[in-house]
Design a protein around this motif. Structure first.
Motif, mmCIF file in Angstrom:
data_model
loop_
_atom_site.group_PDB
_atom_site.id
_atom_site.type_symbol
_atom_site.label_atom_id
_atom_site.label_comp_id
_atom_site.label_asym_id
_atom_site.label_seq_id
_atom_site.Cartn_x
_atom_site.Cartn_y
_atom_site.Cartn_z
ATOM 1 N N HIS A 229 82.250 -11.641 -0.468
ATOM 2 C CA HIS A 229 82.143 -12.209 -1.806
ATOM 3 C C HIS A 229 80.876 -13.039 -1.870
ATOM 4 O O HIS A 229 80.617 -13.851 -0.989
ATOM 5 C CB HIS A 229 83.348 -13.099 -2.130
ATOM 6 C CG HIS A 229 83.217 -13.781 -3.463
ATOM 7 N ND1 HIS A 229 83.395 -13.104 -4.648
ATOM 8 C CD2 HIS A 229 82.891 -15.049 -3.797
ATOM 9 C CE1 HIS A 229 83.195 -13.942 -5.660
ATOM 10 N NE2 HIS A 229 82.891 -15.122 -5.168
ATOM 11 N N CYS A 230 80.100 -12.814 -2.905
ATOM 12 C CA CYS A 230 78.876 -13.581 -3.063
ATOM 13 C C CYS A 230 79.101 -14.671 -4.097
ATOM 14 O O CYS A 230 79.674 -14.420 -5.156
ATOM 15 C CB CYS A 230 77.716 -12.685 -3.493
ATOM 16 S SG CYS A 230 76.158 -13.578 -3.502
ATOM 17 N N SER A 231 78.632 -15.860 -3.783
ATOM 18 C CA SER A 231 78.880 -17.013 -4.661
ATOM 19 C C SER A 231 77.808 -17.169 -5.734
ATOM 20 O O SER A 231 77.805 -18.145 -6.466
ATOM 21 C CB SER A 231 78.953 -18.289 -3.814
ATOM 22 O OG SER A 231 77.801 -18.388 -3.000
ATOM 23 N N CYS A 232 76.905 -16.181 -5.842
ATOM 24 C CA CYS A 232 75.867 -16.313 -6.870
ATOM 25 C C CYS A 232 76.491 -16.178 -8.266
ATOM 26 O O CYS A 232 77.558 -15.583 -8.423
ATOM 27 C CB CYS A 232 74.765 -15.273 -6.674
ATOM 28 S SG CYS A 232 75.227 -13.588 -7.086
ATOM 29 N N SER A 233 75.849 -16.755 -9.274
ATOM 30 C CA SER A 233 76.347 -16.651 -10.642
ATOM 31 C C SER A 233 75.199 -16.941 -11.586
ATOM 32 O O SER A 233 74.188 -17.535 -11.192
ATOM 33 C CB SER A 233 77.481 -17.659 -10.893
ATOM 34 O OG SER A 233 76.955 -18.983 -10.859
ATOM 35 N N HIS A 262 66.911 -11.320 -8.509
ATOM 36 C CA HIS A 262 67.866 -10.474 -7.797
ATOM 37 C C HIS A 262 68.471 -11.288 -6.666
ATOM 38 O O HIS A 262 67.746 -11.872 -5.886
ATOM 39 C CB HIS A 262 67.166 -9.249 -7.183
ATOM 40 C CG HIS A 262 66.610 -8.315 -8.206
ATOM 41 N ND1 HIS A 262 67.346 -7.288 -8.734
ATOM 42 C CD2 HIS A 262 65.407 -8.271 -8.799
ATOM 43 C CE1 HIS A 262 66.609 -6.642 -9.618
ATOM 44 N NE2 HIS A 262 65.417 -7.214 -9.678
ATOM 45 N N CYS A 263 69.780 -11.281 -6.568
ATOM 46 C CA CYS A 263 70.433 -11.975 -5.452
ATOM 47 C C CYS A 263 70.208 -11.150 -4.194
ATOM 48 O O CYS A 263 70.495 -9.959 -4.171
ATOM 49 C CB CYS A 263 71.919 -12.132 -5.721
ATOM 50 S SG CYS A 263 72.795 -12.809 -4.291
ATOM 51 N N GLU A 264 69.694 -11.781 -3.144
ATOM 52 C CA GLU A 264 69.395 -11.003 -1.938
ATOM 53 C C GLU A 264 70.662 -10.677 -1.147
ATOM 54 O O GLU A 264 70.648 -9.816 -0.292
ATOM 55 C CB GLU A 264 68.386 -11.730 -1.049
ATOM 56 C CG GLU A 264 68.876 -13.022 -0.467
ATOM 57 C CD GLU A 264 67.897 -13.615 0.540
ATOM 58 O OE1 GLU A 264 67.095 -12.865 1.114
ATOM 59 O OE2 GLU A 264 67.950 -14.826 0.743
ATOM 60 N N PHE A 265 71.764 -11.356 -1.439
ATOM 61 C CA PHE A 265 73.011 -11.069 -0.730
ATOM 62 C C PHE A 265 73.738 -9.866 -1.332
ATOM 63 O O PHE A 265 74.201 -8.988 -0.631
ATOM 64 C CB PHE A 265 73.947 -12.290 -0.787
ATOM 65 C CG PHE A 265 73.468 -13.458 0.025
ATOM 66 C CD1 PHE A 265 73.822 -13.580 1.359
ATOM 67 C CD2 PHE A 265 72.679 -14.437 -0.547
ATOM 68 C CE1 PHE A 265 73.385 -14.657 2.116
ATOM 69 C CE2 PHE A 265 72.238 -15.518 0.194
ATOM 70 C CZ PHE A 265 72.591 -15.630 1.536
ATOM 71 N N CYS A 266 73.878 -9.852 -2.687
ATOM 72 C CA CYS A 266 74.728 -8.844 -3.320
ATOM 73 C C CYS A 266 73.953 -7.967 -4.298
ATOM 74 O O CYS A 266 74.520 -7.062 -4.904
ATOM 75 C CB CYS A 266 75.905 -9.511 -4.029
ATOM 76 S SG CYS A 266 75.429 -10.408 -5.515
ATOM 77 N N PHE A 267 72.672 -8.237 -4.476
ATOM 78 C CA PHE A 267 71.792 -7.474 -5.358
ATOM 79 C C PHE A 267 72.150 -7.606 -6.832
ATOM 80 O O PHE A 267 71.713 -6.811 -7.651
ATOM 81 C CB PHE A 267 71.742 -5.985 -4.965
ATOM 82 C CG PHE A 267 70.918 -5.705 -3.734
ATOM 83 C CD1 PHE A 267 70.577 -6.705 -2.857
ATOM 84 C CD2 PHE A 267 70.480 -4.419 -3.456
ATOM 85 C CE1 PHE A 267 69.820 -6.462 -1.714
ATOM 86 C CE2 PHE A 267 69.713 -4.150 -2.316
ATOM 87 C CZ PHE A 267 69.393 -5.179 -1.444
#
Ligand SMILES: [Zn+2]
Length: 291
Positions: A229-233, A262-267
């Motif tokens: 799970h990526c915590s980006c938002s 672009h989130c590098e963890f979840c794109f």
């Protein structure tokens, strides 16, 4: 059931044990990226280690492991929080793509970020001399030196799955030391060292623990499901831009009229146009920001 962290305790030995199994998490950590195999393997091992270390901490929050190779752009990050949510990323340098990252010396940062309270960070060297076990040796040293908790780890991973075991001798609180089995910690370590990577990857936790420790009393404590799970938002990206200030934030707008992240963890992709960004820095938004 895969993707779990199981915790156990040897009551007569004052030793705790955690075993992690990542299958879906491993797939999701790797499927969006095109990592060289050795870099993917190092990332998966770091994620397993993050879940195991996280299990030794009672606080709500996240435990982050960052491994960096000095003088290169190579870096791995993996984190696990108290909800069992894992994410991670590897940054690698094409120049070193053919080299085994395990032979590159580096540093390992262990960061604990509680939801409430002080952030804590410990740093330890990852030695290149012990190529295969660099991460493990670094983590064991960290626990021994910084936490005074003798700890042993084993990690194994294949294309499908990553498994790890952590055993840790706990400080003895109350009761008499004599009542504890003095040789117990040595016995647990020796038995753990007999594990082969194949056994780790093929056996389920119960079979594995029975095979190793059937002569010891072992209590099952808890089972936690793990997931990627990526915590980006959108809100976090917005706050990042606001923290840059209006001049720098608006300078991020490209020729297409959008500032895109672009989130590098979840794109995941986040896009904002000048109208939207301008509104963040309007006087009303400004006073909100400085609260
Ligand atoms: Zn993300």
């Amino acid at each position: 059931m895969t993707d779990q962290l199981k915790r156990y305790y040897f009551p007569n030995l004052s030793v705790r044990l955690a075993i992690v199994d990542l299958e879906n998490v491993q797939r999701e950590l790797l499927e969006r990226h095109q990592y060289p195999i050795a870099y993917a393997s190092a990332l998966v091992q770091l994620a397993s280690a993050a879940a195991l270390l996280r299990s030794t901490v009672k606080l709500d929050g996240r435990l982050l492991l960052q491994r960096k190779e000095p003088d290169t752009n190579i870096q791995w990050m993996a984190e696990c929080n108290h909800r069992g949510e894992i994410r991670g990323v590897a940054r690698y340098d094409e120049v070193y793509a053919d080299r085994d990252p395990a032979t590159l010396p580096g540093i390992l940062a262990i960061t604990l970020e509680p939801e409430r309270g002080e952030r804590y960070q410990g740093i330890v060297a990852v030695e290149s001399a012990n190529a295969q076990n660099g991460l493990i040796v670094a983590l064991e040293e960290y626990f021994e030196r910084s936490e005074q908790l003798p700890t042993k780890l084993v990690l194994a991973n294949s294309n499908q799955r990553a498994v790890g075991v952590l055993v840790q001798r706990m400080p003895q609180t109350g009761g008499s030391v004599e009542s504890l089995d003095a040789d117990g910690w040595n016995r647990v370590q020796v038995l753990l060292q007999t594990l082969t990577p194949a056994e780790l990857l093929e056996l389920d936790a119960e079979t594995l623990l029975h095979r190793l420790f059937h002569q010891e009393q072992l209590q099952a404590l808890s089972v936690q499901a793990l997931r990627f799970h990526c915590s980006c938002s959108e809100e976090r990206v917005k706050q990042m831009f606001i923290s840059l200030g209006s001049h720098e934030a608006l300078a991020c707008i490209q020729a297409d009229g959008f500032a895109t992240v672009h989130c590098e963890f979840c794109f995941a992709q986040y896009r904002f146009d000048a109208f939207e960004m301008g509104a963040w820095f309007a006087p009303a938004a400004e006073s909100h920001r400085t609260q």
